[in-house]
Design an enzyme around this catalytic site. Structure first.
Site, short mmCIF file in Angstrom:
data_model
loop_
_atom_site.label_atom_id
_atom_site.label_comp_id
_atom_site.label_asym_id
_atom_site.label_seq_id
_atom_site.Cartn_x
_atom_site.Cartn_y
_atom_site.Cartn_z
N PHE A 31 43.27 68.75 139.28
CA PHE A 31 41.88 68.28 139.41
C PHE A 31 41.57 67.12 138.49
O PHE A 31 40.97 66.12 138.90
CB PHE A 31 40.92 69.45 139.10
CG PHE A 31 41.04 70.58 140.08
CD1 PHE A 31 41.84 71.69 139.80
CD2 PHE A 31 40.39 70.52 141.30
CE1 PHE A 31 41.97 72.73 140.72
CE2 PHE A 31 40.51 71.57 142.22
CZ PHE A 31 41.31 72.66 141.93
N GLN A 99 44.27 80.42 137.53
CA GLN A 99 43.03 79.81 138.05
C GLN A 99 43.32 79.21 139.43
O GLN A 99 42.42 78.72 140.10
CB GLN A 99 42.54 78.71 137.12
CG GLN A 99 42.20 79.20 135.71
CD GLN A 99 41.98 78.06 134.76
OE1 GLN A 99 40.88 77.52 134.62
NE2 GLN A 99 43.06 77.64 134.09
N ILE A 101 44.47 78.85 143.42
CA ILE A 101 44.08 79.57 144.66
C ILE A 101 45.15 79.40 145.74
O ILE A 101 44.91 79.68 146.91
CB ILE A 101 42.72 79.02 145.17
CG1 ILE A 101 42.79 77.50 145.44
CG2 ILE A 101 41.61 79.35 144.17
CD1 ILE A 101 41.49 76.93 146.05
N ASP A 102 46.36 78.93 145.34
CA ASP A 102 47.37 78.54 146.33
C ASP A 102 48.36 79.65 146.69
O ASP A 102 49.17 79.49 147.60
CB ASP A 102 48.15 77.29 145.84
CG ASP A 102 48.78 77.51 144.45
OD1 ASP A 102 48.84 76.54 143.67
OD2 ASP A 102 49.20 78.65 144.17
N HIS A 117 40.09 82.69 140.34
CA HIS A 117 39.25 81.88 141.23
C HIS A 117 39.51 82.18 142.70
O HIS A 117 39.14 81.40 143.57
CB HIS A 117 39.45 80.38 140.93
CG HIS A 117 38.95 80.03 139.57
ND1 HIS A 117 39.34 78.89 138.90
CD2 HIS A 117 38.10 80.68 138.72
CE1 HIS A 117 38.75 78.85 137.70
NE2 HIS A 117 38.00 79.94 137.57
N CYS A 125 34.46 86.98 157.02
CA CYS A 125 33.18 86.68 157.69
C CYS A 125 32.03 87.07 156.75
O CYS A 125 32.02 88.17 156.19
CB CYS A 125 33.09 87.48 158.99
SG CYS A 125 31.43 87.36 159.73
N CYS A 148 31.76 87.56 165.59
CA CYS A 148 30.38 88.11 165.57
C CYS A 148 29.35 87.01 165.35
O CYS A 148 28.15 87.26 165.32
CB CYS A 148 30.27 89.14 164.44
SG CYS A 148 30.02 88.39 162.81
N THR A 186 46.83 73.75 132.30
CA THR A 186 45.39 73.85 132.48
C THR A 186 44.69 73.03 131.40
O THR A 186 45.13 72.98 130.25
CB THR A 186 44.90 75.32 132.41
OG1 THR A 186 43.46 75.35 132.45
CG2 THR A 186 45.38 76.03 131.16
N SER A 187 43.57 72.39 131.78
CA SER A 187 42.82 71.56 130.82
C SER A 187 41.90 72.44 129.97
O SER A 187 41.25 71.96 129.05
CB SER A 187 41.99 70.53 131.58
OG SER A 187 41.08 71.19 132.46
#
Ligand code: APR
Length: 234
Positions: A31, A99, A101-102, A117, A125, A148, A186-187
């Site tokens: 990021f 952290q 999400i992959d 995260h 849904c 739905c 990580t920062s």
């Protein structure tokens, strides 16, 4: 490196706390590096787009950005993911707190992974909570809708949303019990995630990060090197 090797050899309750820098060598941009997602130009700041209020206000735009920039599918674990899974199998590592999400830690074989995260691999849904795989989000145009009629939302913690209480609790327990805490890629600028490393009680907090972080002075050992180069020596 010699100190790190010795500390790892002497540990059997290692906890690894990682961020986007763990996956860059798999091809997924982070990021805040110069080539990271947050330094690319968009109509809005990315932190605004991946927020709960933006998701509600403009789901079309949110999903366009999410599909294009946040959905890392088809990538493979790298040496760091694989080594951590090996240490867990050998009984040296007790947990990965990430952290990211992959889902690459699980793809490499890690079993105890606390995803602070969330994960792009889980989508529900918002009305009936029906589960959908990441491919459903990738392949559907516009706003993904459940049978739905409800909007299907990725199980990813957006800005303004709280982290899962049980994941937080288990992450803190693991960090408190750790004999060696490896913080990497990580920062350490996003809370509450970054603050979790303060729960570590030992004197072997290692920080492996290409750039400086606000916790450099707090760590017992700092290596400003790429994770691939460090883990290829371990
Ligand atoms: N080896 C070592 N360090 C690396 C590597 C690498 N191959 N690649 C990148 N890094 C370092 C960078 O120097 C940077 O400091 O990893 C760090 C990544 O920092 P960020 O891009 O800020 O990622 P992260 O800390 O995981 O961000 C935290 O911010 O937007 C939120 O939810 C998002 O989980 C994310 C959170």
């Amino acid at each position: 490196m010699e100190t790190l090797k010795r500390w790892i050899a002497e540990s059997n309750r290692i906890v690894f706390f990682g961020g986007a820098g763990v996956s860059t060598e798999s091809g997924i941009p982070d990021f805040r590096s110069v080539d990271g997602l947050y330094n690319q130009k968009f109509e809005y700041p990315p932190e605004t787009i991946i927020s709960h209020s933006f998701f509600r206000r403009d789901p079309e735009y949110f999903f366009r950005f999410y599909r294009e920039k946040m959905l890392p599918l088809g990538f493979e674990p790298n040496i760091t993911h694989k080594k951590l899974a090996q240490w867990e199998a050998e009984g040296k590592l007790s947990a990965v707190v990430t952290q990211n999400i992959d889902g690459l830690h699980q793809k490499a074989g890690s079993k105890r992974v606390y995803e602070l995260h969330g994960s792009v691999l889980r989508n529900y849904c918002t009305r009936c909570h029906q589960f959908y795989p990441a491919e459903f989000i990738r392949d559907c145009p516009g706003v993904p809708k459940c049978a739905c009629g409800g909007i299907v939302k990725p199980d990813v913690v957006l800005y303004e949303e709280s982290l899962d209480a049980e994941t937080l609790e288990k992450s803190i327990e693991a960090i408190q019990a750790a004999d060696l805490l490896l913080v990497a890629g990580t920062s350490l600028t996003v809370y509450p995630a970054a603050g979790l490393i303060r729960y570590y009680r030992g004197d072997r907090l290692v920080l492996i990060n290409r750039d400086e972080t606000p916790y450099d002075g707090y760590a017992n050992l700092v290596l400003h090197q790429s994770l691939g180069s460090v883990f290829s020596q371990l």
